[in-house]
Design an enzyme around this catalytic site. Structure first.
Site, mmCIF file in Angstrom:
data_model
loop_
_atom_site.group_PDB
_atom_site.id
_atom_site.type_symbol
_atom_site.label_atom_id
_atom_site.label_comp_id
_atom_site.label_asym_id
_atom_site.label_seq_id
_atom_site.Cartn_x
_atom_site.Cartn_y
_atom_site.Cartn_z
ATOM 1 N N HIS A 122 -3.778 5.026 -2.368
ATOM 2 C CA HIS A 122 -4.782 5.322 -3.393
ATOM 3 C C HIS A 122 -6.129 4.841 -2.832
ATOM 4 C CE1 HIS A 122 -6.964 4.641 -7.206
ATOM 5 N NE2 HIS A 122 -6.089 5.464 -7.771
ATOM 6 N N ASP A 199 0.214 -3.018 -2.672
ATOM 7 C CA ASP A 199 -0.331 -2.371 -3.864
ATOM 8 C C ASP A 199 0.858 -2.017 -4.759
ATOM 9 O OD1 ASP A 199 -1.214 -0.652 -5.794
ATOM 10 O OD2 ASP A 199 -2.376 0.630 -4.456
ATOM 11 N N GLN A 202 2.028 1.187 -8.853
ATOM 12 C CA GLN A 202 3.049 2.130 -9.338
ATOM 13 C C GLN A 202 4.456 1.550 -9.304
ATOM 14 O OE1 GLN A 202 2.363 4.843 -10.846
ATOM 15 N NE2 GLN A 202 0.248 5.199 -10.234
ATOM 16 N N LYS A 225 -0.739 0.376 -16.759
ATOM 17 C CA LYS A 225 0.306 1.302 -16.326
ATOM 18 C C LYS A 225 1.683 0.793 -16.727
ATOM 19 C CE LYS A 225 -2.255 2.711 -12.197
ATOM 20 N NZ LYS A 225 -2.819 4.023 -12.505
ATOM 21 N N CYS A 365 -6.978 10.412 -6.783
ATOM 22 C CA CYS A 365 -7.632 9.313 -6.052
ATOM 23 C C CYS A 365 -6.919 9.028 -4.731
ATOM 24 C CB CYS A 365 -7.720 8.040 -6.894
ATOM 25 S SG CYS A 365 -8.660 8.258 -8.378
#
Ligand code: 7TS
Length: 419
Positions: A122, A199, A202, A225, A365
């Site tokens: 991202h 990261d 997700q 999220k 993104c």
């Protein structure tokens, strides 16, 4: 197994209609919906104990501080952190990753050094490293991935060298859905002395994630999220690395003592929480974590694996549609990006919206990645714990309807041109 029918009752927005059709919310990779428990925690904070934290001796201030710190403990347990002091509240994943780039990379990268990442990041986990490398004279390098969206780790040994100071990888791609073997990458990176950033924007909402198993130095993720509010995120910092960090934002709360010409820094995690924090949203994030913990992240993952598997099967019926990412649901999450050769993703998104189906269309993104797929944009359906097979059926039926609609429209244009 998750009792999805029961779960859906906790989400007021899932009861609403869009253009007279029941809402089918499939844009969870962008942000999830919120259960009553989270909305209630926000209301309760503002109605009964709104106060600033870490400073007041009055009852409200102490209550707010207790609840804010309790949220930190919940986050810490949720990701298996060794202690709550490892948890820094940020605004979101983006701010957490920028924090690492300013607080660590700015002070540890030098000319000739290398930062290693993937080609499926991202923008939040790409652009901060572009800046850090440019400013410090370091080079940004990439782990390639195969056509199926899985990282090609065959050359990892030669990609991670003694020049590699930092390796940063998304745990799950928001476009391809690929779940990357970050634990394996972290072990190789640490063997060469590099720092490892993950990261988790997700992955943390959708799978059991344990920072000690991943063996990462930093993990970034966002509450919004994972059933929590917007405006609150997390940076996990491995305790052993804190001495290598310089403050990011400076001001109140992050200091121990201040003179006119200098200052000293507060302990972890306050050193990285300058100014009044986002108290209400942190507390409501705690409620989101309670909700997810009560269901069990293993159950959430199982539900999404089954749903993704079903969705991929149904997508195969749409012969013209190309689905990106791995076919094996053991290495992919509930993110399904796809390309329709006759219909632009934005037109698809608009058409589906009229059917009550919310998906995202665009570059997500991750412009360089989407460009590498040979398209300018993709359509993307992304699932969460409240989605059902019936909703996948609605999506597929809407896509079939869209195909027929746009084929007729093209036919009309062709005829008009002939006439
Ligand atoms: N990293 C990944 C893998 C993401 O998917 C996102 C957000 C971010 C970082 C940034 O998170 P933020 O909370 O700081 O914005 N991804 C998406 C998406 O796929 N659609 O909207 C936001």
């Amino acid at each position: 197994m998750l009792n999805v029918k029961r779960i859906r009752e906790d989400f007021p927005v899932l009861q609403r209609k869009v253009y007279g059709k029941p809402l089918v919310y499939l844009d969870n990779a962008a942000t999830s919906q919120k259960p009553r428990q989270v909305i209630e925690a926000l209301r309760e904070y503002y109605e009964s104990y709104n106060a600033n934290v870490h400073r007041a001796v009055h009852a409200l201030g102490m209550e707010a501080t207790d609840r804010y710190e309790a949220a930190r403990r919940k986050v810490s347990q949720f990701i298996g952190a060794p202690n709550p002091e490892c948890i820094v509240f940020t605004r979101n994943t983006t701010e957490a990753l920028n924090l690492v780039s300013y607080a660590w990379a700015q002070h540890h990268l030098g000319p000739g050094d290398e930062v290693l990442t993937t080609r499926m990041e991202h923008h939040s986990n790409l652009v901060p490293w572009q800046r850090a490398c440019q400013e410090r004279g370091a080079t940004l390098k990439f782990i390639p991935h195969a056509e199926d969206g899985c990282l090609d780790l065959s050359g990892l040994d030669s990609l991670i060298t003694e020049r590699t100071k930092l390796v940063t990888v998304t745990h799950m791609s928001n476009v391809l859905g690929t779940i990357n073997p970050v634990g394996l990458i972290a072990r190789q990176a640490h063997a060469r002395g590099a720092v490892v950033v993950v990261d988790g924007a997700q992955s943390v909402p959708h799978l059991p994630v344990n920072v000690q198993e991943l063996d990462c130095d930093f993990l970034a993720f966002s509450a919004h999220k994972m059933l929590g509010p917007t405006g609150i995120g997390v940076l996990y910092i491995r305790p052993e690395i804190t001495d290598q960090l310089e403050p990011f934002l400076r001001g109140g709360e992050m200091v121990r003592e201040v003179w006119y010409d200098h200052a000293t820094w507060n302990d972890m995690p306050y050193r990285f929480e300058a100014g009044t924090p986002n108290i209400a949203d942190a507390i409501a994030f705690g409620a989101a974590i309670d909700y997810l913990s009560a269901l069990g992240m293993e159950q959430v993952r199982q539900h999404e694996m089954a749903l993704t598997s079903y969705a991929l099967k149904r997508f195969r019926e749409l012969e013209e549609v190309q689905v990106f990412g791995p076919g094996d649901v053991t290495v992919r999450g509930g993110v399904v990006s796809f390309h329709h050769p006759q219909v632009h993703p934005h037109d698809l998104g608009t058409f589906l919206d009229r059917e009550g189906v919310a998906i995202r269309a665009g570059h997500h993104c991750a412009m360089p990645l989407v460009r590498s797929l040979g398209v300018v944009a993709t359509a993307r359906a992304s699932f969460y714990l409240y989605n059902t097979e019936e909703e996948v059926d609605v999506l597929i039926a809407a896509l079939q309807k869209a195909t027929r609609y746009f084929a007729r429209a093209t036919e009309r244009v062709t005829q008009a041109k002939r006439a």
